[in-house]
Write a protein that holds these residues in place. Structure first.
Motif, mmCIF file in Angstrom:
data_model
loop_
_atom_site.group_PDB
_atom_site.id
_atom_site.type_symbol
_atom_site.label_atom_id
_atom_site.label_comp_id
_atom_site.label_asym_id
_atom_site.label_seq_id
_atom_site.Cartn_x
_atom_site.Cartn_y
_atom_site.Cartn_z
ATOM 1 N N ALA A 22 6.169 -5.508 12.878
ATOM 2 C CA ALA A 22 6.357 -5.185 11.422
ATOM 3 C C ALA A 22 4.975 -5.119 10.598
ATOM 4 O O ALA A 22 4.660 -4.069 10.011
ATOM 5 C CB ALA A 22 7.152 -6.185 10.589
ATOM 6 N N SER A 23 3.819 -6.091 11.196
ATOM 7 C CA SER A 23 2.779 -6.120 10.589
ATOM 8 C C SER A 23 1.608 -6.929 11.495
ATOM 9 O O SER A 23 1.127 -7.667 11.141
ATOM 10 C CB SER A 23 2.815 -6.653 8.974
ATOM 11 N N VAL A 39 15.459 8.809 4.826
ATOM 12 C CA VAL A 39 14.889 7.836 5.612
ATOM 13 C C VAL A 39 15.856 6.778 5.612
ATOM 14 O O VAL A 39 16.244 6.062 6.527
ATOM 15 C CB VAL A 39 13.690 7.238 4.972
ATOM 16 N N MET A 95 20.274 -9.367 8.601
ATOM 17 C CA MET A 95 20.068 -7.625 8.805
ATOM 18 C C MET A 95 21.449 -7.002 8.659
ATOM 19 O O MET A 95 22.532 -7.191 9.352
ATOM 20 C CB MET A 95 19.275 -7.163 9.884
ATOM 21 N N ARG A 125 0.846 -1.148 -0.125
ATOM 22 C CA ARG A 125 -0.228 0.031 0.071
ATOM 23 C C ARG A 125 0.925 1.302 -0.126
ATOM 24 O O ARG A 125 0.588 2.349 0.645
ATOM 25 C CB ARG A 125 -1.120 -0.186 1.126
ATOM 26 N N GLY A 126 2.168 1.256 -0.645
ATOM 27 C CA GLY A 126 2.502 2.573 -0.926
ATOM 28 C C GLY A 126 3.829 2.983 0.087
ATOM 29 O O GLY A 126 4.299 4.227 0.084
ATOM 30 N N GLY A 127 3.851 2.365 1.134
ATOM 31 C CA GLY A 127 4.482 2.671 2.415
ATOM 32 C C GLY A 127 6.125 2.417 1.805
ATOM 33 O O GLY A 127 6.340 1.994 1.120
ATOM 34 N N SER A 128 7.009 3.063 2.898
ATOM 35 C CA SER A 128 8.278 2.619 2.618
ATOM 36 C C SER A 128 8.783 1.254 2.823
ATOM 37 O O SER A 128 8.234 0.510 3.526
ATOM 38 C CB SER A 128 9.182 3.350 3.709
ATOM 39 N N PRO A 188 14.149 6.014 11.609
ATOM 40 C CA PRO A 188 13.876 7.083 10.667
ATOM 41 C C PRO A 188 12.452 6.723 10.463
ATOM 42 O O PRO A 188 12.171 5.610 10.160
ATOM 43 C CB PRO A 188 14.757 6.769 9.667
ATOM 44 N N LYS A 189 11.657 7.674 10.210
ATOM 45 C CA LYS A 189 10.152 7.578 9.976
ATOM 46 C C LYS A 189 10.206 7.425 8.496
ATOM 47 O O LYS A 189 10.272 8.573 7.701
ATOM 48 C CB LYS A 189 9.290 8.687 10.581
ATOM 49 N N GLY A 190 9.613 6.219 7.990
ATOM 50 C CA GLY A 190 9.390 6.042 6.595
ATOM 51 C C GLY A 190 7.982 6.520 6.189
ATOM 52 O O GLY A 190 7.519 7.139 6.982
ATOM 53 N N LYS A 191 7.528 6.352 5.010
ATOM 54 C CA LYS A 191 6.228 6.727 4.600
ATOM 55 C C LYS A 191 5.425 5.771 4.885
ATOM 56 O O LYS A 191 5.542 4.589 4.602
ATOM 57 C CB LYS A 191 6.341 6.897 2.949
ATOM 58 N N PRO A 192 4.171 6.190 5.710
ATOM 59 C CA PRO A 192 3.241 5.149 5.991
ATOM 60 C C PRO A 192 2.493 4.627 4.995
ATOM 61 O O PRO A 192 2.347 5.506 4.001
ATOM 62 C CB PRO A 192 2.442 5.707 7.239
ATOM 63 N N PRO A 193 2.006 3.544 5.094
ATOM 64 C CA PRO A 193 1.166 2.994 4.078
ATOM 65 C C PRO A 193 -0.152 3.466 3.964
ATOM 66 O O PRO A 193 -0.501 4.307 4.989
ATOM 67 C CB PRO A 193 1.014 1.497 4.376
ATOM 68 N N GLU A 251 12.271 -5.819 17.959
ATOM 69 C CA GLU A 251 13.258 -6.916 17.286
ATOM 70 C C GLU A 251 14.521 -6.492 17.807
ATOM 71 O O GLU A 251 14.766 -5.415 18.201
ATOM 72 C CB GLU A 251 13.191 -6.648 15.860
ATOM 73 N N LEU A 252 15.235 -7.720 18.130
ATOM 74 C CA LEU A 252 17.028 -7.505 18.288
ATOM 75 C C LEU A 252 17.544 -7.532 16.789
ATOM 76 O O LEU A 252 16.875 -7.663 15.809
ATOM 77 C CB LEU A 252 17.451 -8.508 18.979
ATOM 78 N N ASN A 253 18.548 -6.813 16.719
ATOM 79 C CA ASN A 253 19.504 -6.840 15.565
ATOM 80 C C ASN A 253 20.976 -6.610 16.116
ATOM 81 O O ASN A 253 21.249 -6.818 17.432
ATOM 82 C CB ASN A 253 19.113 -5.598 14.786
ATOM 83 N N VAL A 254 21.817 -6.901 15.411
ATOM 84 C CA VAL A 254 23.253 -6.750 15.807
ATOM 85 C C VAL A 254 23.618 -5.628 16.756
ATOM 86 O O VAL A 254 24.353 -5.782 17.828
ATOM 87 C CB VAL A 254 24.267 -6.945 14.630
ATOM 88 N N PRO A 255 23.202 -4.311 16.275
ATOM 89 C CA PRO A 255 23.722 -3.123 17.127
ATOM 90 C C PRO A 255 22.883 -3.254 18.528
ATOM 91 O O PRO A 255 23.658 -2.959 19.390
ATOM 92 C CB PRO A 255 23.034 -2.061 16.215
ATOM 93 N N GLN A 311 12.763 8.809 -0.505
ATOM 94 C CA GLN A 311 13.271 7.932 0.376
ATOM 95 C C GLN A 311 14.748 7.731 0.934
ATOM 96 O O GLN A 311 15.135 6.887 1.588
ATOM 97 C CB GLN A 311 12.931 6.365 -0.037
#
Ligand SMILES: Cc1ncc(C[n+]2csc(CCOP(=O)(O)OP(=O)(O)O)c2C)c(N)n1
Ligand code: SF4
Lengths: 190, 541
Positions: free
Chosen positions: B110-111, A84, A65, A47-50, B330-335, B309-313, A81
């Motif tokens: 994430a979802s 970000v 990761m 839906r077009g999000g990042s 950082p805030k991305g573009k929301p869906p 979540e965990l991650n390496v850092p 983008q």
């Protein structure tokens, strides 16, 4: 061959083919004989999000990761983008934006993701045949020609702008300044 | 059998293993990040079905296992809440065919609507739990889970997390997989009919099974020890253990493959071999608390690392004892709802009418965001109807009359039908209005079929639930449907009329999801062609 893990992050918006691009990249690295891991978050991406995806390859990869601040390469398919995603880059890491593709040279904007991979490919130690095989394995046959051309377009454009990894003196030293890290005014919306 | 080394995500690896194990049936309900398992199983030629919800999926899987076939049941973490009722008693029973339940957790959300840690379920429901670290282990553990399940006649939970499900890593399939048992009915009333007289001894049997499995886990489990410095020993499981390997390359590591029942002696010995033991785990401090309860002097992570979540850092921060505030990501573009999405105008209408919207889960939950800002509650699948009714019962009448429940088609079949029963059975004085947003697909999770689409997982035609007929049969007083293309403009008027009536109402708004529409047309055409071939082949009378 890389004797260390190469970290790449791909970013963009849902629907741009970020995940397809990272699939192709991971498969190309696999075909080139590397250990490879690829990670992504989708879900709401339709839906077009990042959207972003991490690919790591080398002799042995642990976490899938890319740790923040450790990406060697950041490939961003959508100008909005860039900021970000910028924090993932390590100091001296290479940012590749859509500026690398000469304006008006892309036949179909849907192949922007593959054109950008072409640009990235000029900087990585993965043979061209592995890239093409990966592209063909991932995309429907009717799209092969268009994407082969897009790939060549990006690859040639980047060759004019960047020095490939093997020609940078010390292998893995990516600190060579490159003109693309400066983001120009955003091109027309995609 | 494709035995080449391949690059697969965790979901695909589970599906490949299930195929190689000869599963009789894969069943489940879509939910990120588990959805691709059954889709990939179907793609590989295995038999896979979507159930209306996770409870039904687990019950079907249990039936397969009682009949001697191998069953794979998949769901996201919250799905196991829905399936918890059968789970907690299925463990008391004896299965003949292997029963493997995949719980795909989503630390960091994430979802998802929460980040519950389903490791709690293994202990609570008394089921062995395996936690792979990558796709290779997702493949290996799936096969092992079937073996364990058949050996001890017990359901086994395979716990994945988002980063396992959606990370691609290399997988080399196994050459020899024990063949599935031959299906057939074996009557075993005391082991399968859980009345108290049989369930009491069954509980004792279950605990005895777990003791045996714990012993097996000590000797043959997938516990990996990577000796390193004596100074620090890290105990972990799943993806967290992989991050730890990268963050602390010099430490000694013990990674546990089967995290319930725990291999406590193995851990104790490992702990004795190092000066300091640190548990690195995502989510709740379950492993940490278990070690402490067993008298193993382990250290855990600071509370702030329970979240996300965990991650390496982050693991590096835990190692350094760093509890300083973390930089927000950082805030991305929301869906947002797609342009042309049929849900858009419904939320515009609800916003303009100033309705109190009891919402639900799906793409349409995005109706909560501007420019619509037209959702007031969202808790779990199906809750829109019950919560809406509760508000109707309680609010002053002029507010109660503004309450509308909004639910998607897949969500309605999943757990909205019992809500309608409640509405008919305990109608609020002001009545109530339920709107089903029928976009012909389960859009949120990537456009899966459901019992309302009339197509099965592989998109072949099958039985279809008629929502309006169902509503009428249940006794709902006003049942309407609207095609948004042709009658969309009538929605506001219709809702106004219905909200004024102290009656029960169901409105079905129809328009295919714009992303799914081309595919839906394709499936419909394919079905028609298939039918006309079948007709042509029929003998004339
Ligand atoms: C118990 C449970 N299972 C699965 C999910 C994942 N999930 C969220 S919404 C949804 C279905 C959405 O479909 P639908 O109701 O048709 O709405 P749409 O997305 O098509 O608008 C699913 C499967 C969940 N949140 N909870
Ligand atoms: S995917 Fe379909 S249902 Fe979801 S927002 Fe887009 S059009 Fe609407």
């Amino acid at each position: 061959m890389s004797d260390r893990v190469i970290n790449i992050v791909l970013g963009g918006l849902g629907g741009q083919g970020v995940l397809t691009a990272s699939d192709i990249l991971a498969d190309a690295a696999f075909r080139a004989g590397f250990d490879v891991k690829k990670s992504e978050l989708h879900g709401m991406s339709q839906r077009g999000g990042s959207v972003s995806s991490d690919v790591r390859y080398g002799p042995r990869v642990l976490s899938p990761m890319v740790p923040a601040g450790e990406a060697d390469f950041l490939l961003v398919l959508e100008p909005t983008q860039v900021e970000v995603n910028r924090p993932v880059l390590k100091p001296g890491g290479v940012l590749i934006t859509t500026d690398v593709i000469p304006e008006g040279t892309l036949k179909n904007k849907k192949s922007l993701n593959v054109a950008m991979l072409g640009a990235l490919s000029a900087l990585l130690d993965i043979p061209e045949s592995a890239w093409l095989d990966a592209i063909h394995a991932r995309l429907a046959a009717k799209l092969h020609r268009l994407n082969d051309e897009a790939f060549a377009n990006g690859r040639n454009a980047a060759r004019r702008t960047f020095l490939p990894l093997s020609q940078r003196g010390i292998e893995g030293d990516l600190a060579t300044p490159n003109p693309i890290t400066a983001v120009k005014s955003p091109p027309a919306p995609l | 059998m494709d035995l080449e080394r391949q690059l697969l995500n965790g979901d695909e690896a589970v599906a490949l293993a299930a195929l190689h194990a000869g599963v009789a049936l894969g069943t489940g309900y879509p939910g990120t990040p588990s959805t691709e398992i059954l889709e990939y199983l179907d793609y590989l030629g295995g038999r896979a079905q979507w159930s209306p919800n996770e409870k039904v999926a687990l019950e079907v899987g249990l039936g397969v296992a009682f009949a001697g076939g191998r069953a794979l049941v998949t769901m996201k973490h919250v799905g196991l809440n829905v399936a918890a009722d059968p789970l907690f008693t299925a463990t008391y029973t004896d299965v003949d065919g292997g029963l493997v339940i995949v719980s795909a957790d989503d630390p960091g959300m994430a979802s998802s609507q929460n980040e519950q840690d389903n490791r709690h379920y293994a202990r609570a429901a008394v089921a062995p739990m395996l936690e792979p670290r990558d796709s290779q282990e997702a493949y290996d553990h799936t096969l092992a889970a079937f073996e364990i399940s058949e050996r001890w006649k017990i359901p086994v939970i395979l716990r994945l997390t988002t980063r396992i499900c959606h990370s691609k890593t290399l997988v080399t399939p196994r050459r020899h997989v024990p063949p599935p048992p031959a299906p057939g009915f074996r009557r075993d009333v005391p082991a399968r009919v859980m009345i108290p007289a049989y369930a009491k001894p069954a509980h004792h049997r279950l605990r005895a099974k777990m003791a045996e499995i714990a012993a097996w886990n000590e000797a043959n489990g997938f516990n990996r020890i990577l000796p390193g410095s004596r100074e620090l020993g890290i105990v972990g499981s799943g993806i967290a253990a992989v991050h730890a390997l990268e963050a602390a390359p010099d430490a000694s590591h013990l990674t546990i493959g089967m995290t319930w029942p725990l291999p406590l002696e193995t851990i104790r010995q490992f702990a004795a071999s190092v000066d300091r033991v640190l548990v690195i785990e995502e989510g709740d401090p379950i492993l940490f608390e278990s070690l402490r309860a067993a008298g193993i002097p382990a250290e855990g992570k600071p509370e702030m690392y329970r979240f996300g979540e965990l991650n390496v850092p982050r693991v590096r921060r835990i190692l350094a004892g760093d509890t300083s505030p973390e930089a927000p990501p950082p805030k991305g573009k929301p869906p947002e709802l797609c342009q042309g999405c049929s849900h858009r105008d419904v939320f515009e209408v609800l916003r303009d009418m100033d309705c109190i919207v009891s919402g639900d889960i799906g793409c349409y939950t995005l109706g909560v965001l501007p420019p619509f800002s037209a959702m007031d509650t969202c808790v779990c699948m199906g809750a829109s109807i019950g919560v809406g009714l509760g508000m109707r019962h309680t609010l002053p009448p002029d507010e109660a009359r503004r309450v509308v429940s909004v639910i998607g088609d897949s969500t309605f079949v999943h757990s909205g039908i019992t809500g309608l029963a409640e509405m008919v059975y305990n109608p609020p004085e002001t009545g109530h209005v339920v709107v089903i947003l029928d976009n012909g697909t389960t859009a949120m999770t990537g456009q899966q079929e459901n019992p309302g689409t009339g197509r099965s997982l592989n998109h072949d035609p099958t039985g279809k639930i008629d929502f309006e007929a169902l509503g009428r049969a249940m006794g709902i007083q006003n049942v309407h449907s609207l095609n948004r293309f042709t009658d969309g403009h009538l929605l506001e008027e219709l809702l106004k009329t219905l909200l004024e009536k102290p009656e029960t109402s169901l409105v079905v708004v129809r328009q295919p999801c714009v992303l799914a529409a081309p595919k839906i047309r394709f499936y419909e055409k394919a079905a028609l062609e298939k039918m006309s071939h079948a007709c042509a082949a029929m003998p004339a009378d």
